[in-house]
Design a protein around this motif. Structure first.
Motif, PDB file in Angstrom:
ATOM      1  N   GLY A 186       3.399  10.309  -8.101  1.00 34.16           N
ATOM      2  CA  GLY A 186       4.394   9.742  -9.914  1.00 34.16           C
ATOM      3  C   GLY A 186       4.456   8.209 -10.209  1.00 34.16           C
ATOM      4  O   GLY A 186       2.732   8.605  -9.911  1.00 34.16           O
ATOM      5  N   PRO A 187       4.383   7.676 -10.776  1.00 27.79           N
ATOM      6  CA  PRO A 187       4.367   6.765 -11.408  1.00 27.79           C
ATOM      7  C   PRO A 187       4.359   5.549 -10.763  1.00 27.79           C
ATOM      8  O   PRO A 187       5.108   5.746 -10.420  1.00 27.79           O
ATOM      9  CB  PRO A 187       5.596   6.623 -13.077  1.00 27.79           C
ATOM     10  CG  PRO A 187       6.372   7.889 -13.029  1.00 27.79           C
ATOM     11  CD  PRO A 187       6.205   8.599 -11.389  1.00 27.79           C
ATOM     12  N   ALA A 188       3.286   4.939 -11.147  1.00 31.12           N
ATOM     13  CA  ALA A 188       3.429   3.429 -10.823  1.00 31.12           C
ATOM     14  C   ALA A 188       3.839   2.202 -10.719  1.00 31.12           C
ATOM     15  O   ALA A 188       3.997   2.539 -11.956  1.00 31.12           O
ATOM     16  CB  ALA A 188       1.793   3.672 -10.214  1.00 31.12           C
ATOM     17  N   PRO A 189       3.989   1.254  -9.992  1.00 28.26           N
ATOM     18  CA  PRO A 189       4.978   0.417 -10.255  1.00 28.26           C
ATOM     19  C   PRO A 189       3.442  -0.206 -11.831  1.00 28.26           C
ATOM     20  O   PRO A 189       2.313  -0.250 -11.085  1.00 28.26           O
ATOM     21  CB  PRO A 189       5.292  -0.476  -9.490  1.00 28.26           C
ATOM     22  CG  PRO A 189       4.713  -0.215  -7.872  1.00 28.26           C
ATOM     23  CD  PRO A 189       4.015   1.237  -8.479  1.00 28.26           C
ATOM     24  N   THR A 190       4.240  -1.454 -12.000  1.00 27.79           N
ATOM     25  CA  THR A 190       3.056  -2.528 -13.136  1.00 27.79           C
ATOM     26  C   THR A 190       3.134  -3.646 -12.422  1.00 27.79           C
ATOM     27  O   THR A 190       2.183  -4.485 -12.799  1.00 27.79           O
ATOM     28  CB  THR A 190       3.187  -2.096 -14.340  1.00 27.79           C
ATOM     29  OG1 THR A 190       4.201  -2.333 -14.533  1.00 27.79           O
ATOM     30  CG2 THR A 190       2.721  -0.750 -14.843  1.00 27.79           C
ATOM     31  N   ALA A 191       4.299  -4.043 -11.634  1.00 29.23           N
ATOM     32  CA  ALA A 191       4.561  -4.816 -11.626  1.00 29.23           C
ATOM     33  C   ALA A 191       4.988  -5.042  -9.909  1.00 29.23           C
ATOM     34  O   ALA A 191       5.819  -4.617  -9.763  1.00 29.23           O
ATOM     35  CB  ALA A 191       5.363  -6.141 -12.368  1.00 29.23           C
ATOM     36  N   ALA A 245       0.595  -1.458  -0.328  1.00 24.54           N
ATOM     37  CA  ALA A 245      -0.244   0.056   0.185  1.00 24.54           C
ATOM     38  C   ALA A 245       1.051   1.110   0.205  1.00 24.54           C
ATOM     39  O   ALA A 245       0.591   2.035  -0.490  1.00 24.54           O
ATOM     40  CB  ALA A 245      -1.049   0.027   0.986  1.00 24.54           C
ATOM     41  N   ARG A 246       1.546   1.417   0.636  1.00 24.20           N
ATOM     42  CA  ARG A 246       2.976   2.052   0.916  1.00 24.20           C
ATOM     43  C   ARG A 246       3.300   2.693  -0.907  1.00 24.20           C
ATOM     44  O   ARG A 246       3.679   4.040  -1.110  1.00 24.20           O
ATOM     45  CB  ARG A 246       3.741   2.080   1.766  1.00 24.20           C
ATOM     46  CG  ARG A 246       3.501   1.992   3.444  1.00 24.20           C
ATOM     47  CD  ARG A 246       4.631   2.026   4.533  1.00 24.20           C
ATOM     48  NE  ARG A 246       5.495   1.118   4.663  1.00 24.20           N
ATOM     49  CZ  ARG A 246       5.479   0.329   5.068  1.00 24.20           C
ATOM     50  NH1 ARG A 246       4.016  -0.154   5.860  1.00 24.20           N
ATOM     51  NH2 ARG A 246       5.945  -0.613   4.598  1.00 24.20           N
ATOM     52  N   VAL A 247       3.799   1.609  -1.265  1.00 25.87           N
ATOM     53  CA  VAL A 247       4.496   1.746  -2.411  1.00 25.87           C
ATOM     54  C   VAL A 247       3.108   2.659  -3.496  1.00 25.87           C
ATOM     55  O   VAL A 247       4.210   3.151  -4.287  1.00 25.87           O
ATOM     56  CB  VAL A 247       4.912   0.074  -3.251  1.00 25.87           C
ATOM     57  CG1 VAL A 247       5.317   0.262  -4.581  1.00 25.87           C
ATOM     58  CG2 VAL A 247       6.349   0.111  -2.891  1.00 25.87           C
ATOM     59  N   LEU A 248       2.148   1.801  -3.621  1.00 25.92           N
ATOM     60  CA  LEU A 248       1.443   1.981  -4.373  1.00 25.92           C
ATOM     61  C   LEU A 248       0.325   3.753  -3.975  1.00 25.92           C
ATOM     62  O   LEU A 248       0.189   4.130  -4.953  1.00 25.92           O
ATOM     63  CB  LEU A 248       0.310   0.834  -4.357  1.00 25.92           C
ATOM     64  CG  LEU A 248       0.517  -0.805  -5.119  1.00 25.92           C
ATOM     65  CD1 LEU A 248      -0.455  -1.124  -4.537  1.00 25.92           C
ATOM     66  CD2 LEU A 248       0.997  -0.547  -6.086  1.00 25.92           C
ATOM     67  N   ALA A 249       1.087   4.322  -3.168  1.00 29.33           N
ATOM     68  CA  ALA A 249       0.474   5.668  -2.723  1.00 29.33           C
ATOM     69  C   ALA A 249       1.203   6.653  -2.890  1.00 29.33           C
ATOM     70  O   ALA A 249       0.976   7.763  -3.074  1.00 29.33           O
ATOM     71  CB  ALA A 249      -0.453   5.285  -1.028  1.00 29.33           C
ATOM     72  N   ARG A 250       2.957   5.886  -3.204  1.00 29.95           N
ATOM     73  CA  ARG A 250       3.423   7.167  -3.426  1.00 29.95           C
ATOM     74  C   ARG A 250       2.839   8.502  -4.897  1.00 29.95           C
ATOM     75  O   ARG A 250       2.392   7.865  -5.659  1.00 29.95           O
ATOM     76  CB  ARG A 250       5.308   7.256  -3.998  1.00 29.95           C
ATOM     77  CG  ARG A 250       5.963   5.864  -2.545  1.00 29.95           C
ATOM     78  CD  ARG A 250       6.860   5.372  -2.813  1.00 29.95           C
ATOM     79  NE  ARG A 250       7.610   4.495  -1.300  1.00 29.95           N
ATOM     80  CZ  ARG A 250       8.338   3.706  -1.790  1.00 29.95           C
ATOM     81  NH1 ARG A 250       9.063   3.588  -2.699  1.00 29.95           N
ATOM     82  NH2 ARG A 250       9.210   3.303  -0.576  1.00 29.95           N
TER      83      ARG A 250
END
Length: 333
Positions: free
Chosen positions: A237-242, A230-235
């Motif tokens: 800028g561009p979001a990771p796709t994997a 959740a922390r990674v996805l809420a940052r």
């Protein structure tokens, strides 16, 4: 027993100790064995072990006995041990990490050797007599599982091809077209997890346009994995796709985080795990992951320990692992 068989006590001792050939006739040996059976004789293993200086018992030190992987490692070790008349005591380090109290008070008197996971290596400091090799120095023979084979003065190691496993995951995701990644990493100071992080970074660095947007470290459980993802996805800028996860339990948490944010897996976000636990096929979508031959690890560890106990070089080595693609990974949107 000597009276029933009509022989001397010395003859009984020779037969039951397996030292009768060439000294006692086959007929006399058969009479002793028949007398032993009729009297319900069972050998006193404790006395025999005391005489031989062996307990025929190995200690398997792991971070947790509730984790499926380590339960399977134990099964593999116990199977090989049983073939050689040995037993295996399974011992977890406290809370999965840190120094353990010697479970026997004096391990040197209770066991013949130790097999230890690198994730529980700190526990060895509390087990009296554990050493890093054979027992010439009076210590306990030790075999390490998933441990740095290049460590100076280290014990024999039985490892999984961890770097190759993570490499297979990264290349699978790259082949699907992903270029934006995040790593949900186990917060454990152990060789196996350092190798995973190093391999993720190295593999992405060699591909133009591929970026590692972040590494989130967390405890190895579903709730921690969910919070880290959740922390990674809420940052911003561009979001990771994997998301590349160090374990299936972290991947399960990542899938929960994605659903909580309204992200479809794998339509909007691909998630890959590591271990191929039963959990991997119990959730929906089923996890792409790396299958680890846990029983073979335990068997190889016990085989290496038996070699040390017999004064031989321990056959260590690295066991291969295999990517299992499932429905949690797909091309990026």
């Amino acid at each position: 027993m000597a009276r029933v068989a009509g022989v001397s006590q010395a003859t009984v001792s020779l037969v039951l100790g397996g030292k009768w050939r060439g000294r006692v006739s086959e007929r006399t040996a058969a009479a002793v064995r028949e007398a032993a059976g009729s009297l319900g004789y069972l050998p006193n293993l404790a006395a025999r072990n005391l005489r031989l200086g062996r307990t025929r018992t190995a200690l398997l030190v792991v971070p947790a006995i509730t984790h499926e992987y380590f339960a399977r490692v134990y099964s593999g070790a116990a199977a090989v041990a049983a073939e050689h008349g040995f037993g295996v005591v399974l011992y977890p380090s406290p809370a999965g990490v840190g120094r353990a109290r010697d479970p026997f008070g004096s391990a040197r008197a209770a066991i013949d050797g130790v097999i230890a996971s690198s994730m529980a290596a700190d526990a060895l400091a509390g087990i009296a007599g554990a050493t890093s090799g054979a027992a010439e120095d009076g210590g306990l023979p030790l075999v390490m599982l998933d441990s740095d084979p290049a460590a100076p003065g280290g014990a024999p190691t039985v490892n999984l091809a961890v770097a190759d496993g993570i490499r297979q995951v990264v290349r699978h995701l790259l082949a699907l077209g992903h270029r934006r990644f995040a790593h949900i990493a186990g917060e454990v100071d152990a060789w196996t997890f350092r190798v995973r992080a190093e391999t993720v970074a190295a593999e992405l660095a060699r591909v133009p346009g591929a970026v590692l947007l972040g590494t989130e470290r967390c405890a190895l459980d579903v709730a921690a994995g969910r919070a880290a993802a959740a922390r990674v996805l809420a940052r911003p800028g561009p979001a990771p796709t994997a998301l590349i996860c160090d374990s299936d339990v972290l991947a399960a948490g990542a899938c929960k985080a994605a659903r909580g944010l309204g992200l479809d897996v794998p339509g909007r976000l691909s998630v890959a795990g590591f271990d191929d636990l039963s959990l991997a096929t119990a959730i929906d979508p089923e996890l792409t992951t790396v299958r680890l031959p846990a029983e073979e690890v335990g068997a190889a560890g016990m085989t290496a320990l038996l070699a040390l106990l017999n004064g031989m070089d321990a056959p260590g080595g690295t066991l291969p692992v295999h990517l299992i693609p499932r429905t949690s990974t797909a091309p990026p949107p």
